[in-house]
Design a protein around this motif. Structure first.
Motif, mmCIF file in Angstrom:
data_model
loop_
_atom_site.group_PDB
_atom_site.id
_atom_site.type_symbol
_atom_site.label_atom_id
_atom_site.label_comp_id
_atom_site.label_asym_id
_atom_site.label_seq_id
_atom_site.Cartn_x
_atom_site.Cartn_y
_atom_site.Cartn_z
ATOM 1 N N MET A 1 -3.292 -0.196 4.731
ATOM 2 C CA MET A 1 -1.964 0.382 4.545
ATOM 3 C C MET A 1 -0.882 -0.687 4.658
ATOM 4 N N ARG A 2 -1.137 -1.729 5.445
ATOM 5 C CA ARG A 2 -0.161 -2.798 5.599
ATOM 6 C C ARG A 2 0.057 -3.526 4.274
ATOM 7 N N GLN A 3 -1.043 -3.742 3.517
ATOM 8 C CA GLN A 3 -0.901 -4.428 2.239
ATOM 9 C C GLN A 3 -0.089 -3.590 1.252
ATOM 10 N N LEU A 4 -0.328 -2.284 1.240
ATOM 11 C CA LEU A 4 0.437 -1.401 0.365
ATOM 12 C C LEU A 4 1.900 -1.374 0.778
ATOM 13 N N ASP A 5 2.155 -1.401 2.085
ATOM 14 C CA ASP A 5 3.531 -1.475 2.574
ATOM 15 C C ASP A 5 4.209 -2.750 2.078
ATOM 16 N N GLN A 7 3.613 -4.379 -0.529
ATOM 17 C CA GLN A 7 3.848 -4.282 -1.971
ATOM 18 C C GLN A 7 4.953 -3.291 -2.310
ATOM 19 N N GLY A 8 5.436 -2.542 -1.317
ATOM 20 C CA GLY A 8 6.433 -1.519 -1.589
ATOM 21 C C GLY A 8 5.865 -0.338 -2.328
ATOM 22 N N ALA A 9 4.594 -0.018 -2.064
ATOM 23 C CA ALA A 9 3.909 1.019 -2.822
ATOM 24 C C ALA A 9 4.379 2.427 -2.482
ATOM 25 N N ALA A 91 -5.858 2.564 -4.760
ATOM 26 C CA ALA A 91 -4.793 3.215 -3.998
ATOM 27 C C ALA A 91 -3.414 2.883 -4.552
ATOM 28 N N ASP A 92 -3.183 1.624 -4.929
ATOM 29 C CA ASP A 92 -1.860 1.280 -5.444
ATOM 30 C C ASP A 92 -1.580 1.932 -6.788
ATOM 31 N N ALA A 93 -2.634 2.113 -7.598
ATOM 32 C CA ALA A 93 -2.455 2.796 -8.878
ATOM 33 C C ALA A 93 -2.154 4.278 -8.661
ATOM 34 N N VAL A 94 -2.836 4.888 -7.696
ATOM 35 C CA VAL A 94 -2.568 6.293 -7.368
ATOM 36 C C VAL A 94 -1.114 6.463 -6.944
ATOM 37 N N LEU A 95 -0.643 5.574 -6.091
ATOM 38 C CA LEU A 95 0.728 5.675 -5.599
ATOM 39 C C LEU A 95 1.745 5.428 -6.706
ATOM 40 N N THR A 96 1.416 4.559 -7.653
ATOM 41 C CA THR A 96 2.308 4.313 -8.786
ATOM 42 C C THR A 96 2.480 5.565 -9.635
ATOM 43 N N THR A 97 1.372 6.245 -9.939
ATOM 44 C CA THR A 97 1.468 7.457 -10.759
ATOM 45 C C THR A 97 2.157 8.586 -9.994
ATOM 46 N N LEU A 98 1.908 8.681 -8.686
ATOM 47 C CA LEU A 98 2.582 9.716 -7.895
ATOM 48 C C LEU A 98 4.088 9.465 -7.820
ATOM 49 N N ALA A 99 4.473 8.203 -7.690
ATOM 50 C CA ALA A 99 5.898 7.885 -7.637
ATOM 51 C C ALA A 99 6.582 8.225 -8.952
#
Length: 348
Positions: A1-5, A7-9, A91-99
């Protein structure tokens, strides 16, 4: 989760809460698949045989994990597979589409491509179980996803059907999210959307396999327009798979070897133009981070798994020129490669 944070995910607070509350590993099957370049096949990794490796694959923040090959029937006699056909998205792709989708609490959402059920669980956290309809064409995947969702207390409407047809009984929808790549937006999605609804889907053309379309449905529910960009590559929607993909013929090992030779110091001195040996060799002034081959099968014959050419940096917003849907293939522009962030429209 720290890496996603870093990246501003997590663009919206609700995304962080949903990501924290939904256990990702609960949606991964006990056997996942890993591509081996030596034989150009997907090999199984069973949780029972190597739990640590399985967990590392499932929880990787920026890489997908393949959860099905060859539509559930591995084509090779030794149990290895040729084509990835379902996955637990990165996970980052999921968060991109959700955003990009950003549904409001209580809004009605149509999700195309249930897969493992992970994205559906995240959407349930935001809009509520009763407001989500999720469609999966593969009966085995649909049944498994339904069981996983129920096991964790999620009760969306899981439908086994062709997602290109949408699901008219649940219409109209405020959001349509597709998690498979396509080149044609089905008219049914527009017709089943409410005026002003948003359609979010990975989009691709023959020579540009990475993009995310974000379209707004018109008041008459016959036209949708918007922008597409955000370099993501997903598996093809099953009804739009291409059997005549020309890319393996274009990006052959021989041509890549020739390109490397043509960019050597001695050749550069005598040549004014050359194909870059790798994405990092591109002279384009924008970011040259290679397109991650998210859910995209590797080309046959050992071709490189990433294509040359720049992409937008993570989180970077671009604007572009007017175009019709589908956009025509384009060449270079003043700023280098034309990026997938053009104005587009499509009508039912």
């Amino acid at each position: 989760m720290r890496q996603l944070d870093a990246q501003g995910a997590f663009e919206h607070p609700w995304m962080r809460a949903a990501f924290r509350d939904v256990p990702r590993d609960a949606f991964a099957p006990d056997t996942v698949w890993v591509w081996h370049p030596d034989d150009d096949r997907y090999h199984p990794v069973a949780r029972a045989d190597d739990d640590q490796r399985w967990a590392a694959l499932v929880h990787h923040p920026t890489e997908p994990v393949v959860t099905q090959v060859d539509d559930g029937r591995p084509v090779h006699a030794d149990g290895t597979g040729r084509l990835p056909t379902s996955s637990l998205s990165a996970a980052d792709a999921v968060l991109t589409t959700l955003a990009a989708t950003d549904p409001a609490p209580g809004s009605r959402v149509l999700h195309i491509g249930t897969g493992t059920g992970y994205d559906s669980a995240l959407l349930c956290e935001r809009v509520g179980h009763a407001n989500l309809t999720t469609v999966e064409i593969d009966r085995t995947l649909a049944d498994a996803a339904r069981a996983r969702l129920l096991g964790l207390g999620y009760r969306p409407h899981v439908v086994c059907a062709d997602g290109e047809r949408g699901h008219a009984p649940g219409a109209p929808y405020d959001r349509v999210l597709c998690t498979a790549s396509l080149s044609r937006v089905p008219a049914a999605w527009i017709a089943q959307s409410a005026p002003g609804a948003r359609i979010v889907t990975p989009w691709k053309s023959t020579l540009q396999p990475a993009g995310l379309a974000v379209l707004t449905v018109g008041a008459d529910r016959r036209v949708a327009g918007g922008r597409f960009g955000m370099p993501l590559t997903f598996m093809d929607l099953r009804g739009q798979r291409r059997t005549d993909n020309p890319l393996p013929r274009v990006y052959t090992p021989q041509r890549w070897a020739e390109s490397r030779s043509s960019t050597s110091p001695s050749r550069r001195a005598s040549s004014t133009t050359s194909m870059p040996a790798s994405p990092s060799a591109s002279s384009c002034p924008v970011s040259t981070r290679p397109v991650r081959p998210h859910l995209m099968p590797p080309p046959p014959g050992g071709c490189p798994r990433t294509l040359p050419g720049p992409t937008c940096a993570p989180g970077r917003r671009t604007s572009g020129a007017t175009a019709t849907w589908p956009p025509r293939p384009s060449g270079r522009t003043r700023g280098g490669w034309r990026r997938a962030a053009r104005r587009c429209s499509t009508s039912a």
